[in-house]
Design an enzyme around this catalytic site. Structure first.
Site, PDB file in Angstrom:
ATOM      1  N   GLU A   1      33.205   8.903   3.672  1.00  0.00           N
ATOM      2  CA  GLU A   1      34.226   8.753   2.637  1.00  0.00           C
ATOM      3  C   GLU A   1      33.638   8.240   1.331  1.00  0.00           C
ATOM      4  OE1 GLU A   1      38.710   8.194   4.361  1.00  0.00           O
ATOM      5  OE2 GLU A   1      37.758   6.383   3.657  1.00  0.00           O
TER       6      GLU A   1
ATOM      7  N   HIS B   1      21.519  15.118  26.626  1.00  0.00           N
ATOM      8  CA  HIS B   1      21.810  16.219  27.547  1.00  0.00           C
ATOM      9  C   HIS B   1      22.876  17.158  26.990  1.00  0.00           C
ATOM     10  CE1 HIS B   1      19.418  14.470  30.892  1.00  0.00           C
ATOM     11  NE2 HIS B   1      19.542  13.427  30.090  1.00  0.00           N
TER      12      HIS B   1
ATOM     13  N   LYS C   1      47.448  15.296   3.130  1.00  0.00           N
ATOM     14  CA  LYS C   1      48.717  14.546   3.152  1.00  0.00           C
ATOM     15  C   LYS C   1      49.763  15.294   2.346  1.00  0.00           C
ATOM     16  CE  LYS C   1      46.615   9.947   3.237  1.00  0.00           C
ATOM     17  NZ  LYS C   1      46.392   8.744   2.450  1.00  0.00           N
TER      18      LYS C   1
HETATM   19  O1  PA5 Z   1      38.720   3.574   3.501  1.00  0.00           O
HETATM   20  C1  PA5 Z   1      39.855   3.893   3.224  1.00  0.00           C
HETATM   21  O2  PA5 Z   1      40.397   3.549   2.146  1.00  0.00           O
HETATM   22  C2  PA5 Z   1      40.729   4.696   4.165  1.00  0.00           C
HETATM   23  O3  PA5 Z   1      40.016   5.133   5.269  1.00  0.00           O
HETATM   24  C3  PA5 Z   1      41.905   3.865   4.660  1.00  0.00           C
HETATM   25  O4  PA5 Z   1      41.430   2.742   5.326  1.00  0.00           O
HETATM   26  C4  PA5 Z   1      42.815   4.672   5.579  1.00  0.00           C
HETATM   27  O5  PA5 Z   1      43.203   5.856   4.953  1.00  0.00           O
HETATM   28  C5  PA5 Z   1      44.036   3.862   5.950  1.00  0.00           C
HETATM   29  O6  PA5 Z   1      44.765   3.523   4.794  1.00  0.00           O
HETATM   30  P1  PA5 Z   1      45.831   2.369   4.827  1.00  0.00           P
HETATM   31  O7  PA5 Z   1      45.139   1.108   5.181  1.00  0.00           O
HETATM   32  O8  PA5 Z   1      46.386   2.342   3.445  1.00  0.00           O
HETATM   33  O9  PA5 Z   1      46.865   2.736   5.846  1.00  0.00           O
END
Ligand code: PA5
Length: 445
Positions: free
Chosen positions: A287, A308, A422
């Protein structure tokens, strides 16, 4: 102390090439330290370990005690950065089997809100039917559909099963200070709640209450976890010279390998308890770096299990990969291979050896084979699977990720790409406010 060894990358990129990254690494460290880079409003994690107070830890421990005393099972509802760090630490430190026993010392921690599988959620509600359970609802935005949906089910079940008063005691929210449905619900219902600081993004939040509360509930020492992170904050800080700073060297080496055509990094462990550390790392790096059509693809395997399965690909597939191995120096238990008079399995040559010695030779043998096969190899050695080492490892990966992302030239602290699915999902589900998108998407189908 955690150490990094890059010797087995040097046949692929030269020492000089890696050293040439020093100015870029230095610039990245300056951007982090002085908040002058992209995403600079999300740097709250940088000096988080050394700024955590005893009062904060004591408060978390007090809340953990309430849940420990009143719950056999605690459900952590969260997704991405709101659950992976917690699971990484708890699984790394937990006994692999005691959660199956009847008389448990600690509440069992299970997870929800990280998928929308009806079967998963149905089976979860069935499992919880005869359990004294609590819930930690974790969401920074407070609006994430996966988590909100799971929490809606869990809240109702907890209230129905345990009564409104007890539910109030055993439901905790960890979310934004002001906004989002999770905050509104927590305030209206009177749940104990913790704030995820504005300047700490989800995937960098494991050392906030997001990770610390469930880890404490699971019975682990959060003081030691933080102590390990504090130690790495010093070791990996801007004042440590390039060649002595493992985070700087890791960031430089992976970028040097990337530029040489190695587009995939495989994080490897030889201990199944580290499986979720791999998962957490994949999110952290994926990310943070995968944007602007750039970024190393973070993959992960558990060895020797995956030797394996994926072993063939790694040994002889496309040569665009490098490996980073997390090696655990000392195991926590002792088990020797027994002698067997009949020796029908032919294993007497191992009799009297520690199982870990066999595992370490598998590790060394794999490293040599993969390097011979054209796969550069880095090794991160952690002293053992304990709170201090894991706390240090988490911080090491976080700071190295911040440096590496800036060296790559991206904003490591945003994730604009996550919104695309989303938007489509909301349009397909006719969410109010998405009328135009709904029309547009229907036309595409
Ligand atoms: O690193 C990030 O920002 C994302 O992976 C969030 O942690 C994830 O989308 C969850 O979001 P939220 O904590 O707003 O539910």
């Amino acid at each position: 102390m955690i150490s990094l060894n890059i010797q087995k990358t040097l046949g692929f990129v030269s020492k000089e090439t890696i050293a040439a990254f020093e100015p870029k690494v230095k610039a990245a460290q300056e951007m982090l330290e002085h908040g002058t880079g992209k995403g600079n409003d999300f740097l709250g994690w940088l000096h988080l370990p050394s700024s955590i107070t005893k009062e904060h830890l004591d408060d978390l421990k007090a809340t953990a005690k309430v849940l420990r005393e009143n719950c056999e099972v605690v459900v952590v509802a969260g997704i991405g950065g709101s659950y992976l760090g917690t699971r990484a630490v708890i699984e790394a430190l937990s006994n692999s089997f005691t959660w199956l026993e009847d008389k448990k010392k600690n509440p069992v921690i299970i997870y929800a809100g990280h998928n929308i599988s009806e079967d998963y959620l149905f089976e979860l509600t069935e499992f919880l039917k005869d359990k004294k359970f609590g819930v930690i609802n974790i969401s920074k935005s407070g609006t994430t559909t996966e988590t909100a949906l799971a929490f809606r089910l869990l809240k109702k079940q907890c209230e129905d099963q345990r009564g409104k008063e007890m539910a109030k005691k055993v439901i905790v929210a960890i979310t934004d200070a002001k906004k989002g449905a999770a905050r509104i619900t927590a305030d209206q219902e009177g749940y104990k709640s913790y704030i995820i600081p504005d300047n700490v993004g989800g995937r960098f939040s494991v050392l906030t209450p997001v990770g610390l509360l469930p880890i404490a509930i699971a019975g682990f020492d959060i003081d030691k976890l933080i102590a390990g992170a504090v130690e790495m904050e010093k070791t990996c800080g801007i004042d440590t010279p390039f060649e002595k700073n493992p985070a700087a060297i890791y960031a430089a080496t992976r970028n040097a390998l990337y530029e040489s055509g190695k587009k995939i990094e495989i994080l490897v462990n030889f201990c199944p308890k580290l499986h979720y550390v791999n998962e957490w790392w994949k999110q952290l790096y994926g990310e943070s770096e995968g944007k602007d059509h750039k970024g190393i693809f973070p993959a992960a395997v558990d060895f020797s299990t995956d030797l394996h399965s994926m072993g063939q690909w790694i040994q002889e597939g496309e040569r665009t990969i490098f490996e980073t191995v997390i090696s655990v120096d000392k195991v926590n238990h002792k088990l020797e291979v027994p002698t067997d008079e009949a020796n029908l399995d032919g294993l007497n040559y191992l009799a009297g050896k520690r199982v870990d010695e066999v595992n370490k030779m598998a590790e060394l043998g794999t490293q040599l084979a993969h390097v011979d096969g054209g796969v550069p190899n880095m090794r991160i050695v952690i002293p053992s699977l304990d709170e201090k080492s894991i706390g240090g490892l988490l911080y090491f990966f976080e700071i190295a990720c911040g440096i590496s992302g800036y060296v790559l030239g991206v904003n490591p602290f945003d994730q604009p790409g996550v919104e695309a699915y989303k938007k489509n999902m909301f349009a397909l589900l006719n969410k109010p406010g998405f009328e135009a998108e709904s029309k547009a998407i229907q036309a595409k189908l």
